[in-house]
Scaffold this motif. Sequence first.
Motif, PDB file in Angstrom:
ATOM      1  N   GLY A  54      -0.744   7.170  -3.462  1.00 35.20           N
ATOM      2  CA  GLY A  54      -1.997   6.611  -2.977  1.00 35.20           C
ATOM      3  C   GLY A  54      -2.419   5.306  -3.619  1.00 35.20           C
ATOM      4  N   SER A  81       0.856  -1.188   0.000  1.00 37.43           N
ATOM      5  CA  SER A  81       0.000   0.000   0.000  1.00 37.43           C
ATOM      6  C   SER A  81       0.888   1.232   0.000  1.00 37.43           C
ATOM      7  CB  SER A  81      -0.879   0.039   1.249  1.00 37.43           C
ATOM      8  OG  SER A  81      -1.748  -1.051   1.291  1.00 37.43           O
ATOM      9  N   GLU A 127      -3.947   2.131  -1.663  1.00 32.94           N
ATOM     10  CA  GLU A 127      -4.025   2.715  -0.322  1.00 32.94           C
ATOM     11  C   GLU A 127      -4.854   1.891   0.654  1.00 32.94           C
ATOM     12  OE1 GLU A 127      -5.326   6.948   1.726  1.00 32.94           O
ATOM     13  OE2 GLU A 127      -5.404   6.721  -0.434  1.00 32.94           O
ATOM     14  N   ARG A 128      -6.001   1.391   0.229  1.00 38.33           N
ATOM     15  CA  ARG A 128      -6.898   0.686   1.157  1.00 38.33           C
ATOM     16  C   ARG A 128      -6.533  -0.779   1.364  1.00 38.33           C
ATOM     17  NH1 ARG A 128     -12.946   2.918   0.222  1.00 38.33           N
ATOM     18  NH2 ARG A 128     -12.514   5.034   0.877  1.00 38.33           N
ATOM     19  N   ARG A 155       0.638   4.797   0.775  1.00 37.67           N
ATOM     20  CA  ARG A 155      -0.199   5.828   1.383  1.00 37.67           C
ATOM     21  C   ARG A 155       0.505   7.181   1.395  1.00 37.67           C
ATOM     22  NH1 ARG A 155      -2.883   2.349   6.351  1.00 37.67           N
ATOM     23  NH2 ARG A 155      -4.006   0.908   4.985  1.00 37.67           N
TER      24      ARG A 155
END
Length: 139
Positions: free
Chosen positions: A79, A49, A82-83, A51
Amino acid sequence: MRWRVGLLVVGMALGWGLTWVPSGLARPTVPARPAPTVVSQNPRGLRVSNRTKQPIRLVLLARKGTGYQESVHWDFAPGEGEREGLSLSLPEGALSLNPGDILVAFSLDGSRRYWGPFVVGTSSKPTRSGEGAEWQLIL
Protein backbone atom coordinates in the motif's frame (compact mmCIF):
# COMPACT_ATOMS: atom_id res chain seq x y z
CA MET A 1 -15.00 57.00 23.06
CA ARG A 2 -15.09 54.37 25.79
CA TRP A 3 -16.61 51.75 23.45
CA ARG A 4 -13.84 52.36 20.88
CA VAL A 5 -11.18 51.60 23.45
CA GLY A 6 -13.08 48.47 24.51
CA LEU A 7 -13.41 47.34 20.90
CA LEU A 8 -9.70 47.93 20.35
CA VAL A 9 -8.75 45.89 23.42
CA VAL A 10 -11.11 43.01 22.55
CA GLY A 11 -9.94 42.97 18.93
CA MET A 12 -6.30 42.84 19.95
CA ALA A 13 -6.99 40.13 22.51
CA LEU A 14 -8.72 37.98 19.90
CA GLY A 15 -6.08 38.64 17.28
CA TRP A 16 -8.47 40.34 14.88
CA GLY A 17 -6.17 43.27 14.44
CA LEU A 18 -8.97 45.82 14.84
CA THR A 19 -7.58 49.29 15.23
CA TRP A 20 -9.18 52.67 15.59
CA VAL A 21 -8.09 55.12 12.94
CA PRO A 22 -8.95 58.77 13.47
CA SER A 23 -11.06 60.21 10.67
CA GLY A 24 -9.06 61.74 7.87
CA LEU A 25 -6.19 59.26 8.11
CA ALA A 26 -5.80 56.36 5.72
CA ARG A 27 -5.86 52.81 7.02
CA PRO A 28 -2.55 51.01 6.73
CA THR A 29 -2.56 48.40 3.99
CA VAL A 30 -1.83 44.79 4.76
CA PRO A 31 0.75 43.32 2.40
CA ALA A 32 -0.57 40.49 0.27
CA ARG A 33 0.77 37.02 0.95
CA PRO A 34 3.15 35.80 -1.71
CA ALA A 35 1.75 33.17 -4.04
CA PRO A 36 3.06 29.68 -3.29
CA THR A 37 5.68 28.46 -5.69
CA VAL A 38 4.88 25.34 -7.65
CA VAL A 39 7.68 22.83 -7.95
CA SER A 40 7.74 21.48 -11.48
CA GLN A 41 7.68 17.76 -11.92
CA ASN A 42 10.43 15.93 -13.71
CA PRO A 43 8.87 15.23 -17.15
CA ARG A 44 10.94 12.06 -17.47
CA GLY A 45 10.59 11.01 -13.83
CA LEU A 46 8.63 8.05 -12.47
CA ARG A 47 5.88 8.00 -9.84
CA VAL A 48 4.99 4.56 -8.40
CA SER A 49 1.94 3.37 -6.44
CA ASN A 50 1.94 -0.04 -4.73
CA ARG A 51 -1.76 -0.87 -4.36
CA THR A 52 -1.04 -4.53 -3.69
CA LYS A 53 -1.07 -6.38 -0.38
CA GLN A 54 2.52 -7.56 -0.93
CA PRO A 55 5.83 -5.85 -0.34
CA ILE A 56 7.38 -5.38 -3.78
CA ARG A 57 10.70 -4.59 -5.40
CA LEU A 58 10.76 -2.49 -8.57
CA VAL A 59 13.79 -2.98 -10.82
CA LEU A 60 14.88 -0.61 -13.59
CA LEU A 61 17.17 -1.56 -16.46
CA ALA A 62 18.03 1.71 -18.17
CA ARG A 63 19.23 1.70 -21.77
CA LYS A 64 22.74 2.83 -22.52
CA GLY A 65 23.57 2.83 -26.21
CA THR A 66 22.98 -0.69 -27.50
CA GLY A 67 23.01 -2.27 -24.03
CA TYR A 68 21.81 -1.58 -20.51
CA GLN A 69 23.29 0.05 -17.42
CA GLU A 70 23.60 -1.78 -14.13
CA SER A 71 20.11 -2.29 -12.67
CA VAL A 72 18.74 -0.20 -9.81
CA HIS A 73 15.84 -1.08 -7.52
CA TRP A 74 13.41 0.33 -4.95
CA ASP A 75 11.41 -1.57 -2.31
CA PHE A 76 7.82 -0.70 -1.38
CA ALA A 77 5.71 -1.77 1.59
CA PRO A 78 2.15 -2.99 0.95
CA GLY A 79 0.00 0.00 0.00
CA GLU A 80 2.95 2.42 -0.03
CA GLY A 81 2.26 5.43 -2.24
CA GLU A 82 -1.24 4.10 -2.83
CA ARG A 83 -2.95 7.45 -3.47
CA GLU A 84 -0.57 9.94 -5.08
CA GLY A 85 2.33 7.61 -5.72
CA LEU A 86 5.93 8.16 -4.76
CA SER A 87 8.31 10.07 -7.01
CA LEU A 88 11.48 8.02 -7.46
CA SER A 89 15.02 9.31 -7.59
CA LEU A 90 18.54 7.93 -7.72
CA PRO A 91 21.35 8.51 -5.21
CA GLU A 92 23.13 10.56 -7.89
CA GLY A 93 20.09 12.78 -8.52
CA ALA A 94 16.88 12.81 -10.53
CA LEU A 95 15.62 9.69 -12.26
CA SER A 96 15.01 9.98 -15.99
CA LEU A 97 13.06 7.30 -17.88
CA ASN A 98 13.59 7.00 -21.60
CA PRO A 99 11.94 4.88 -24.29
CA GLY A 100 13.31 1.36 -24.20
CA ASP A 101 14.03 1.30 -20.45
CA ILE A 102 12.67 -1.83 -18.78
CA LEU A 103 10.76 -2.01 -15.47
CA VAL A 104 9.97 -5.26 -13.61
CA ALA A 105 8.28 -5.61 -10.21
CA PHE A 106 8.07 -8.71 -8.05
CA SER A 107 6.79 -9.55 -4.60
CA LEU A 108 9.21 -9.96 -1.71
CA ASP A 109 6.92 -12.17 0.39
CA GLY A 110 7.62 -15.47 -1.39
CA SER A 111 4.28 -15.52 -3.25
CA ARG A 112 6.13 -15.51 -6.62
CA ARG A 113 3.96 -12.68 -7.99
CA TYR A 114 5.53 -10.39 -10.53
CA TRP A 115 4.48 -7.54 -12.81
CA GLY A 116 6.05 -6.81 -16.16
CA PRO A 117 8.37 -6.59 -17.85
CA PHE A 118 7.24 -3.13 -18.92
CA VAL A 119 9.11 -1.42 -21.74
CA VAL A 120 8.89 2.37 -21.41
CA GLY A 121 7.16 3.91 -24.40
CA THR A 122 6.14 0.52 -25.86
CA SER A 123 4.04 -1.47 -23.36
CA SER A 124 0.78 -0.38 -21.70
CA LYS A 125 2.62 0.56 -18.49
CA PRO A 126 4.04 2.92 -17.34
CA THR A 127 1.61 5.59 -18.54
CA ARG A 128 1.73 9.36 -18.97
CA SER A 129 -1.19 11.76 -18.83
CA GLY A 130 0.54 14.22 -21.18
CA GLU A 131 3.83 14.97 -22.89
CA GLY A 132 5.18 17.03 -19.99
CA ALA A 133 3.88 14.71 -17.28
CA GLU A 134 5.77 12.17 -15.21
CA TRP A 135 5.58 8.49 -16.04
CA GLN A 136 3.22 6.62 -13.66
CA LEU A 137 3.31 2.98 -12.68
CA ILE A 138 0.39 1.67 -10.62
CA LEU A 139 0.68 -1.88 -9.34
